[in-house]
Design an enzyme around this catalytic site. Sequence first.
Site, PDB file in Angstrom:
ATOM      1  N   ASN A 222      -1.115 -26.649 -22.305  1.00 35.49           N
ATOM      2  CA  ASN A 222      -2.112 -27.400 -21.258  1.00 35.49           C
ATOM      3  C   ASN A 222      -2.052 -29.116 -21.607  1.00 35.49           C
ATOM      4  O   ASN A 222      -2.330 -29.386 -20.591  1.00 35.49           O
ATOM      5  CB  ASN A 222      -2.996 -26.705 -21.484  1.00 35.49           C
ATOM      6  CG  ASN A 222      -3.456 -26.863 -20.537  1.00 35.49           C
ATOM      7  OD1 ASN A 222      -3.466 -26.338 -19.494  1.00 35.49           O
ATOM      8  ND2 ASN A 222      -5.067 -25.520 -19.817  1.00 35.49           N
TER       9      ASN A 222
ATOM     10  N   GLU B 289       3.496 -27.185 -19.241  1.00 38.40           N
ATOM     11  CA  GLU B 289       3.041 -27.876 -18.872  1.00 38.40           C
ATOM     12  C   GLU B 289       1.922 -26.421 -18.511  1.00 38.40           C
ATOM     13  O   GLU B 289       2.507 -26.282 -17.148  1.00 38.40           O
ATOM     14  CB  GLU B 289       2.279 -28.840 -17.553  1.00 38.40           C
ATOM     15  CG  GLU B 289       0.655 -28.941 -17.043  1.00 38.40           C
ATOM     16  CD  GLU B 289       0.575 -29.917 -16.606  1.00 38.40           C
ATOM     17  OE1 GLU B 289      -0.288 -30.702 -15.618  1.00 38.40           O
ATOM     18  OE2 GLU B 289       1.996 -30.496 -15.813  1.00 38.40           O
TER      19      GLU B 289
END
Length: 555
Positions: free
Chosen positions: A125, A55
């Site tokens: 992401n 992330e």
Amino acid sequence: SEEHMQEMKDIRDKYDPYGGRAIGSREMLDSKVAEYGGEMLYINKSSTFPMWATEYSRDEGLRKYWDEFSPPYHKDGAGPLHKGQPATMYNRNQDSHARENVVRWFDYWHERPGTGKRVSSGGVNIVFSDTNTHYRGEENYRRSGETDAMRIPKDGYFAHQVMWDGWVETENPRTHIMGHWNYEEGVTKDIMIVSNGEAVELFINGESKGRGEQSHRFLFMFKNISFQPGSIKAVSYNAEGKQESEAQKTTAGKPEALRLTVINHPNGMKADGHDLALVEVEVVDAQGNRCPTALDMVNFTMDGPAEWRGGIAQGPDNHILAQNLPVEGGVNRVLVRSTTKAGKIKLKAAAEGLKAAAVQIKTNPVKVNDGLASVLPGDNLPSYLERGPTPQGQSYVVTRNAVAIVKATAGANQDKAAHSFDENELSNWSNDGKLSTGWIMYELERPAKVSEVTMKMNSWRNRSYPIVIELDGKEVFRGNTDRTLGYVTLKLTPHTGKQLVIRLTGANIDGDAFGIVEITGQIEPSGEGSTAKGTLGITEIEVYETAESLTSAAQ
């Protein structure tokens, strides 16, 4: 655990021996079993093991908020605290959110394959579209997506399209202008361009505003640009000054009408009680241009064999299932679901002061035997294969070469000095907290013309170190290290030598540089820390010469 990871690999190998799927997990930085690893948020590198961020960017921003100069004039970052902590990064406007995507990705791109033996393999992401998972911002759902929940692109979508157009290096020239060009008279603002060109020139109604200030490789800033109705165009150039790509936006006229566009299966909508049609509604001017600042409330009516599933927008209960909801940035989308009865679905959209719009969707009968359909929902959907297989050869450009370290001598804790170059980010070296012992000397494998040093410092996001670097007794760097989410690269005055010394010159400068708060309300640790102000701590260090230096030495 290693045991659990091995168990998972055994299951994969038994049931999918030829699938080519790698197996790994978040963290597992020193695993001997996992086939990849990497932390959430932080940058990890390896020469033998794929390390990628699970992330790399988690900021949030509502698609409705273009910037502070556009309706509804949301102040960037404005919103309530999250678990008692400031949550400005979770209440961004589109321009700020997209810029943050570029800034965060640059940190990983900088450590990409081709930049040395130890590299980052990139990152994800996690949230591609806004979702009803955990959130940290003002809305009651997560808005970290490159698109909103209805898959309408945000500026961040186009920013990633520019940066990710290739396997490692960008391969196709692209340029994107952030925002729109429908501001009010008298507005002067900074214009941000995302481009993979080497330089970008901005034009307003054909008049050049010069070339932008480049940062983070892909971001080009033009300060204090005054709005003039007409067109804004950005042109990118390569290193030789040849034009590569361009992007343009024009000022839309007064809102005149609504427009409906149906998005469904290429073979039409199935009357199976499950198939969905996505219907886009736009506010357009007399020429059919979308009006990017429109926020009109739209009222839908539907007739025919279908179930209304609606859309989402800022407002009471997020307008879930409501048949009246506003456009945001001039556009929104709604869903209708078929029933088991074939027929014609009529959908009409109306808004005060605008010409109404209507569409008709035909649902096709589905053959059913004993409650089972004879075709799968995904039958005849096109596959996207244009990117092709992973390249067999090298898909990157070598920009610098690592010079190996063979020995380290330290002012304190000599037994741990080698931990600063052991390719294990879970180990590190630091002195004893005294300024007089805040030094470490590295012996290189050979004399080399060193141009850069890359380091992962202890407490990398919270502490800046004032240091001097010497190569064979010559000072090649003096300054403070940046606080980062992983690695910092220091540009040196190029010099040839074999002994490199890093020395602390003053007290550490402490303070979190990012303020990124976890969903728990806590701040993720960033390596081993120390309260002593005379601490020099290094988790990993790499020494580099340019690719040209090695080529010249070999000739």
